[in-house]
Design a protein around this motif. Sequence first.
Motif, PDB file in Angstrom:
ATOM      1  N   ARG A   1       0.854  -1.192   0.000  1.00  0.00           N
ATOM      2  CA  ARG A   1       0.000   0.000   0.000  1.00  0.00           C
ATOM      3  C   ARG A   1       0.889   1.240   0.000  1.00  0.00           C
ATOM      4  N   LEU A   2       0.509   2.254  -0.762  1.00  0.00           N
ATOM      5  CA  LEU A   2       1.232   3.525  -0.766  1.00  0.00           C
ATOM      6  C   LEU A   2       0.377   4.611  -0.131  1.00  0.00           C
ATOM      7  N   HIS A   3       1.009   5.465   0.640  1.00  0.00           N
ATOM      8  CA  HIS A   3       0.291   6.533   1.338  1.00  0.00           C
ATOM      9  C   HIS A   3      -0.507   7.381   0.355  1.00  0.00           C
ATOM     10  N   GLY A   4      -1.803   7.498   0.635  1.00  0.00           N
ATOM     11  CA  GLY A   4      -2.664   8.329  -0.184  1.00  0.00           C
ATOM     12  C   GLY A   4      -3.060   7.736  -1.510  1.00  0.00           C
ATOM     13  N   LYS A   5      -2.541   6.539  -1.862  1.00  0.00           N
ATOM     14  CA  LYS A   5      -2.834   5.934  -3.168  1.00  0.00           C
ATOM     15  C   LYS A   5      -3.520   4.583  -3.058  1.00  0.00           C
ATOM     16  N   GLY A   6      -3.505   3.991  -1.865  1.00  0.00           N
ATOM     17  CA  GLY A   6      -4.196   2.731  -1.668  1.00  0.00           C
ATOM     18  C   GLY A   6      -3.370   1.517  -2.013  1.00  0.00           C
ATOM     19  N   SER A   7      -4.052   0.373  -2.185  1.00  0.00           N
ATOM     20  CA  SER A   7      -3.386  -0.918  -2.356  1.00  0.00           C
ATOM     21  C   SER A   7      -2.890  -1.133  -3.783  1.00  0.00           C
ATOM     22  N   LEU A   8      -1.693  -1.681  -3.891  1.00  0.00           N
ATOM     23  CA  LEU A   8      -1.137  -2.078  -5.188  1.00  0.00           C
ATOM     24  C   LEU A   8      -1.211  -3.596  -5.374  1.00  0.00           C
ATOM     25  N   GLY A   9      -1.773  -4.286  -4.375  1.00  0.00           N
ATOM     26  CA  GLY A   9      -1.913  -5.734  -4.459  1.00  0.00           C
ATOM     27  C   GLY A   9      -0.713  -6.480  -3.920  1.00  0.00           C
ATOM     28  N   ALA A  10      -0.816  -7.818  -3.966  1.00  0.00           N
ATOM     29  CA  ALA A  10       0.243  -8.695  -3.451  1.00  0.00           C
ATOM     30  C   ALA A  10       1.311  -8.928  -4.513  1.00  0.00           C
ATOM     31  N   LYS A  11       2.573  -8.920  -4.060  1.00  0.00           N
ATOM     32  CA  LYS A  11       3.713  -9.141  -4.961  1.00  0.00           C
ATOM     33  C   LYS A  11       4.743  -9.994  -4.232  1.00  0.00           C
ATOM     34  N   PRO A  12       5.613 -10.702  -4.961  1.00  0.00           N
ATOM     35  CA  PRO A  12       6.686 -11.473  -4.317  1.00  0.00           C
ATOM     36  C   PRO A  12       7.571 -10.555  -3.484  1.00  0.00           C
ATOM     37  N   LYS A  13       7.947 -11.006  -2.299  1.00  0.00           N
ATOM     38  CA  LYS A  13       8.701 -10.148  -1.378  1.00  0.00           C
ATOM     39  C   LYS A  13      10.024  -9.691  -1.969  1.00  0.00           C
ATOM     40  N   GLY A  14      10.697 -10.565  -2.717  1.00  0.00           N
ATOM     41  CA  GLY A  14      11.974 -10.177  -3.329  1.00  0.00           C
ATOM     42  C   GLY A  14      11.795  -9.041  -4.320  1.00  0.00           C
ATOM     43  N   GLU A  15      10.714  -9.094  -5.101  1.00  0.00           N
ATOM     44  CA  GLU A  15      10.429  -8.042  -6.074  1.00  0.00           C
ATOM     45  C   GLU A  15      10.115  -6.722  -5.375  1.00  0.00           C
ATOM     46  N   VAL A  16       9.350  -6.794  -4.280  1.00  0.00           N
ATOM     47  CA  VAL A  16       8.989  -5.586  -3.538  1.00  0.00           C
ATOM     48  C   VAL A  16      10.222  -4.931  -2.931  1.00  0.00           C
ATOM     49  N   ILE A  17      11.073  -5.745  -2.302  1.00  0.00           N
ATOM     50  CA  ILE A  17      12.287  -5.199  -1.682  1.00  0.00           C
ATOM     51  C   ILE A  17      13.191  -4.576  -2.736  1.00  0.00           C
ATOM     52  N   ALA A  18      13.348  -5.241  -3.872  1.00  0.00           N
ATOM     53  CA  ALA A  18      14.207  -4.717  -4.947  1.00  0.00           C
ATOM     54  C   ALA A  18      13.669  -3.388  -5.467  1.00  0.00           C
ATOM     55  N   ASP A  19      12.333  -3.286  -5.603  1.00  0.00           N
ATOM     56  CA  ASP A  19      11.738  -2.045  -6.111  1.00  0.00           C
ATOM     57  C   ASP A  19      11.914  -0.906  -5.110  1.00  0.00           C
ATOM     58  N   ILE A  20      11.773  -1.203  -3.812  1.00  0.00           N
ATOM     59  CA  ILE A  20      11.970  -0.176  -2.783  1.00  0.00           C
ATOM     60  C   ILE A  20      13.402   0.335  -2.826  1.00  0.00           C
ATOM     61  N   LEU A  21      14.361  -0.585  -2.899  1.00  0.00           N
ATOM     62  CA  LEU A  21      15.765  -0.172  -2.912  1.00  0.00           C
ATOM     63  C   LEU A  21      16.094   0.635  -4.160  1.00  0.00           C
ATOM     64  N   ALA A  22      15.523   0.242  -5.305  1.00  0.00           N
ATOM     65  CA  ALA A  22      15.793   0.970  -6.554  1.00  0.00           C
ATOM     66  C   ALA A  22      15.177   2.365  -6.504  1.00  0.00           C
ATOM     67  N   SER A  23      13.968   2.472  -5.948  1.00  0.00           N
ATOM     68  CA  SER A  23      13.305   3.774  -5.859  1.00  0.00           C
ATOM     69  C   SER A  23      14.107   4.739  -5.002  1.00  0.00           C
ATOM     70  N   ILE A  24      14.653   4.238  -3.903  1.00  0.00           N
ATOM     71  CA  ILE A  24      15.451   5.092  -3.010  1.00  0.00           C
ATOM     72  C   ILE A  24      16.767   5.481  -3.683  1.00  0.00           C
ATOM     73  N   LYS A  25      17.432   4.497  -4.284  1.00  0.00           N
ATOM     74  CA  LYS A  25      18.726   4.765  -4.917  1.00  0.00           C
ATOM     75  C   LYS A  25      18.599   5.776  -6.053  1.00  0.00           C
ATOM     76  N   GLU A  26      17.531   5.638  -6.835  1.00  0.00           N
ATOM     77  CA  GLU A  26      17.332   6.517  -7.996  1.00  0.00           C
ATOM     78  C   GLU A  26      16.649   7.831  -7.627  1.00  0.00           C
ATOM     79  N   ARG A  27      16.249   7.944  -6.366  1.00  0.00           N
ATOM     80  CA  ARG A  27      15.545   9.142  -5.873  1.00  0.00           C
ATOM     81  C   ARG A  27      14.356   9.484  -6.773  1.00  0.00           C
ATOM     82  N   ARG A  28      13.504   8.479  -6.960  1.00  0.00           N
ATOM     83  CA  ARG A  28      12.313   8.690  -7.779  1.00  0.00           C
ATOM     84  C   ARG A  28      11.358   9.641  -7.078  1.00  0.00           C
ATOM     85  N   SER A  29      10.694  10.454  -7.872  1.00  0.00           N
ATOM     86  CA  SER A  29       9.750  11.411  -7.307  1.00  0.00           C
ATOM     87  C   SER A  29       8.353  10.834  -7.225  1.00  0.00           C
TER      88      SER A  29
END
Length: 618
Positions: free
Chosen positions: A590-618
């Motif tokens: 779930r993202l703040h103010g945007k609601g649920s994005l559904g269930a995803k594999p934990k490895g994929e979720v962790i990788a996406d979080i780390l990439a978003s932080i590293k790339e400083r996505r807006s």
Amino acid sequence: MQQKPEAERKTLDDRQKMTDLERVRHSCAHVLATAILRLWPDAQFAAGPPVENGFYYDVELSHRISPEDFEKIEAEMKKETKANNTFEKVVVTREQAIKDAQTGRLAALGERGTPSKFKLDIVQNIPENEPISYYKNGDFLDLCAGPHVMRTGNIGAFKLTHVASAYYKGDEKNPQLQRIYGTAFKNKTEMEAYFTMLEEAKKRDHRKIGQEMGLFAIDTEYVGPGLPLWLPKGTMIVEELENLAKETEFAAGYVRVKTPHLAKEKMYKTSGHLPYYAESMFPPMELKEKGGDSNEEAERYYLKAMNCPHHHRIFAAEPHSYRDLPLRLAEYGTCYRYEQSGELFGLMRVRSLNMNDAHIYCTEEQFADEFNAVNEMYLKYFKIFGLEKYQMRFSTHDPKRLGDKFVNEPELWKKTEDMVRNVLVKNNINFVEVPNEAAFYGPKIDVQVWSAIGREFTIATNQVDFAVPAKFGLTYRDRDNTEKTPLCIHRAPLGTHERFIGFLIEHYAGNFPLWLAPDQVRVLTIGDDEALVNYAKLIANELRANMVRCETDFRTDPIKAKIAEAEQTKVHTMLVIGPRDMEAGNVSVRLHGKGSLGAKPKGEVIADILASIKERRS
């Protein structure tokens, strides 16, 4: 413009460059004065200029105007706009203007006959070589240099906003006047959009959100006004911004330095900041060296109000040749400025500021590339923070103020201003040129940005210094073995932590992107089954091992209550884990103010979080 004493007047060039909207607002100030005189004939007027987002008129009046009076004042103003009277300009002699002020014809309806003490003072302070003019709309005549719209009916939509007290000329020794503020627009649609923006701005007030999120505190009792304390969550944002600056500057060839928080008086006298900048500096400390001669005079030390003189001394600490240039010295230096108490405002106007400062020492041949590289750095930051609207304000000097407000080097002023202008034009930078606002040592760029709701902020600066390096005797040895003085570029793309974070709080409404959010991730379990909790802990620990700010909520409370609490505290990403998620090796995102994005594999979720932080996505 209302013709005012020299310290308050704009130049003729400034007036000619007045925007259409400023003309509307300036004209509306005259309409306001017309209306007030019809309601209260004893009113005495001082100045009534357009200002940012509106206009005001200062008035001395026995009746105390309040917001309850606005409706009837606006009704009289509407009568004047419906009359569609022409704004007529009349040029007069100084003698005539003095006579008219003394007989009460100025800022009056017809031949009022009451002497206008404020207009008389203004007339007497207009320089001898400046023409004096009146503007007349209907039966109202006012001392004014203009310009205006053609007719009162061209004003469009207007509204009075508030009333405050103000001393004449800002001097508490002078009479206290009532300052009536209003705003005006070309049409009702634009005005409604403006007030909608103001309502949204109230919701986004960085002071309110900062307190709710626990970002900073102002402790006036023990620490002092204008001296913010960064709380743990606010410190996280500070450190993320500093990391961004360090990475960006390292890639751009900057080297980092550290300087003390105070210095001797000699430093600031040499730089030229004293005595001219003394009012903005904290009072000096007089100190004698411990164990020294008891008869020796005390040294005067000042808290650092700017980093540049310290950086000049770092440059002077070692010999340099042309091969060392450009030399880019960077520091997040803490500075202290004694802002007036009435001007302090949350993080936007403070007395302690941490500045994203750097000084680039370069040759004339290197200047264009270095100055443009700084502008390119601005554009990179704008993209990261999602800032789509910006403008560079190119501030130049006034030749009439050389030796007074500006260093008396006319040839260097022309040369460096041409250099800056050429860089801006060549690289298609969006800029406007503003006279008489340069730094005392050279031309500068002030960076204006607009937040997500359209509020304008001054965020950063980029300045050219052709004067102070020579005062400190800074030199480098050139190819021909001669000693030359470098140019110095002062730049602060992220401004100060305080002002920039205040801006970001309002820009994002506290809903920071993942890389910048104080609360990046919270892992929430549906229930407190031991196996489920252990699975959630594995995910949280992996995120923390990668420096992700991750919290956990394993309470037995209903999951809806946990999510509601995370939403309220603006947690960016919520990872909801139930028995089915655990069995499948998933997490529900779930993202703040945007609601649920559904269930995803934990490895994929962790990788996406780390990439978003590293790339400083807006």
